[in-house]
Design an enzyme around this catalytic site. Structure first.
Site, PDB file in Angstrom:
ATOM      1  N   HIS A 184      45.511  29.005  38.485  1.00  0.00           N
ATOM      2  CA  HIS A 184      46.793  28.371  38.146  1.00  0.00           C
ATOM      3  C   HIS A 184      47.353  27.599  39.338  1.00  0.00           C
ATOM      4  CE1 HIS A 184      48.903  31.209  40.686  1.00  0.00           C
ATOM      5  NE2 HIS A 184      48.056  32.123  40.228  1.00  0.00           N
ATOM      6  N   GLU A 207      45.769  38.659  36.346  1.00  0.00           N
ATOM      7  CA  GLU A 207      45.600  38.895  37.785  1.00  0.00           C
ATOM      8  C   GLU A 207      45.423  40.376  38.083  1.00  0.00           C
ATOM      9  OE1 GLU A 207      44.419  38.087  40.290  1.00  0.00           O
ATOM     10  OE2 GLU A 207      45.744  37.024  41.664  1.00  0.00           O
TER      11      GLU A 207
END
Ligand SMILES: *[C@@H]1O[C@H](CO)[C@@H](O)[C@H](O)[C@H]1NC(C)=O
Ligand SMILES: *[C@@H]1O[C@H](CO)[C@@H](O)[C@H](O)[C@H]1NC(C)=O
Ligand SMILES: *[C@@H]1O[C@H](CO)[C@@H](O)[C@H](O)[C@H]1NC(C)=O
Ligand SMILES: *[C@@H]1O[C@H](CO)[C@@H](O)[C@H](O)[C@H]1NC(C)=O
Ligand SMILES: *[C@@H]1O[C@H](CO)[C@@H](O)[C@H](O)[C@H]1NC(C)=O
Ligand SMILES: *[C@@H]1O[C@H](CO)[C@@H](O)[C@H](O)[C@H]1NC(C)=O
Length: 369
Positions: free
Chosen positions: A104, A208
């Site tokens: 990202h 994550e």
């Protein structure tokens, strides 16, 4: 005052069903090296710019090149033919796929970590949802982060036009807002084939590394759905985050265990060859370990392609971990740290009072309606 850096090992959380227990095929992964600069040990990851090097695809001939047409085809077109030839000639239990894994763009949590310094961020600020002006729980992209995703979008567009780069046939995205937004900016508005539209599947286990940090706590399913109503959730995606607890964190071993689970899931259910994942630095690092790729850290917004070989075996041939490794805890300041030390061996954070492992999350989130 207490200075600390060492996490304490504690409880065990989350036990995943194993492939063997479910009687499924066991899959072993490896990276086929020699085709991308990123899998070469001599490439400097820190200095690497995927947009300046054709994604790192190495200029070379392939055994599958047709001497008649090779000159008029791009490197990517010939690489696509090569990957097809690998699959055509592979043993029955072997499959090759190309993964484009994008990190990202910059989120508000990345900007806050730079602002406070990593030690103070890790030992205190990251456990809060934000401060008076910024929210970093399930952080959204900053303006700079949006720019990085738009740069990836421009890069794909130019490489579709000039390189005829093979396009992803399936898209998978982490459920955290920064990844949903990055995928959207990266792949919206591209001339994609009607057969392979940009319609991602949101996968819980592409998220994550799960720490006590609130940036690792995902939003509820309703919120995600309202952000991107046409996107798909994988089956069984829960309304509320069931993995983040604000008290314990995944170890690398626990994370690699779930990264293998998400790869097994995708490799067992998706027959596409070209796949896009939009995920995170820690999670892509973990996937690279499972794929036996060299370590390669990505800057925010960067993308790495990997040619993967997957070999399927019967469950009784499985040799790897059969149960989820335990999570750990770490000590934290419960009020703002006195000081933050980012250099030398004393790297850490000085709390005003004695620090202890967190036993209740500093930030709480609703877990039921
Ligand atoms: C790359 O480095 C790793 C770890 O240092 C080593 O095990 C591996 O053999 C190296 N690969 C090549 C192709 O040199
Ligand atoms: C890799 O690149 C970074 C940034 O350009 C540089 O600081 C570092 O020294 C390089 N590392 C090696 C091993 O060349
Ligand atoms: C491959 O060759 C082209 C020009 O022919 C060049 O622009 C590109 O940088 C080369 N790629 C690599 C990875 O060396
Ligand atoms: C909150 O944190 C951000 C860093 O992301 C910083 O720029 C801002 O000044 C802080 N706001 C307050 C009120 O301290
Ligand atoms: C998705 O991307 C489009 C095109 O860049 C943009 O206009 C839109 O605002 C984005 N949506 C979200 C929720 O970020
Ligand atoms: C989902 O999260 C949003 C934003 O935090 C909140 O406004 C909404 O009430 C939540 N919905 C449910 C069903 O909990």
């Amino acid at each position: 005052m207490v200075r600390f850096t060492i996490p304490l090992l504690l409880s065990s959380v989350v036990v995943g069903a194993t492939a063997a227990a479910l009687g499924q095929t066991y899959i072993q992964y490896s990276t086929v090296t020699g085709y991308f600069l990123q899998d070469d040990n001599s490439t400097n990851a820190t200095a690497f710019d995927y947009t300046a090097s054709n994604f790192g695809l190495i200029n070379q001939t392939y055994p599958s090149d047709d001497p008649q047409s090779a000159k008029s085809l791009t490197q990517w077109e010939r690489f696509a033919t090569f990957v097809s030839s690998l699959n055509d000639n592979a043993a029955k239990n072997v499959e090759y796929k190309v993964l484009f894994m994008g990190r990202h763009g910059e989120g508000y949590h990345n900007a806050a970590e730079s602002y406070f310094g990593t030690p103070a961020w890790n030992c205190y600020w990251a456990l809060l949802k934000g401060n008076a002006s910024v929210t970093w729980a399930d952080a959204h992209l900053t303006e700079a982060g949006i720019e990085q995703a738009l740069k990836a979008n421009a890069f794909w567009l130019s490489h579709i036009q000039t390189q005829k780069i093979p396009l992803p046939q399936s898209y998978y995205v982490s459920p955290l807002s920064r990844c949903l937004e990055t995928a959207n900016y990266t792949f919206s508005g591209l001339p994609l084939p009607a057969k392979y539209p940009f319609l991602p599947t949101i996968k819980e286990k592409l998220r994550e590394s799960i720490s006590e940090h609130t940036c690792d706590h995902r939003s509820n399913k309703t919120y995600i759905h309202n952000m991107f109503p046409s996107w798909n959730f994988e089956p069984g995606f829960a309304e509320y985050d069931e993995l983040w607890n604000g008290v314990t964190e995944e170890t690398d071993a626990a994370q690699d265990f779930r990264s293998k689970q998400v790869l097994d899931d995708i490799f067992s259910n998706d027959c596409s060859t070209w796949l896009s994942f939009t995920s995170h630095s820690g999670e892509i690092g973990s996937i690279l370990r499972v794929l036996k790729h060299r370590s390669f850290s990505l800057n925010t917004g960067a993308v790495i392609p990997v040619l993967v070989k997957a070999e399927k075996f019967s469950p009784w041939e499985a040799t790897s971990t059969v149960s989820a490794p335990p999570w750990s805890t770490s000590a934290h300041c419960t009020t703002a740290p006195v000081t933050s030390i980012s250099t030398g061996t004393a790297k850490g954070c000085i709390c005003p009072k004695s620090a202890a492992p967190v036993t209740t999350a500093l930030a709480t989130f609703p877990t039921s309606a």
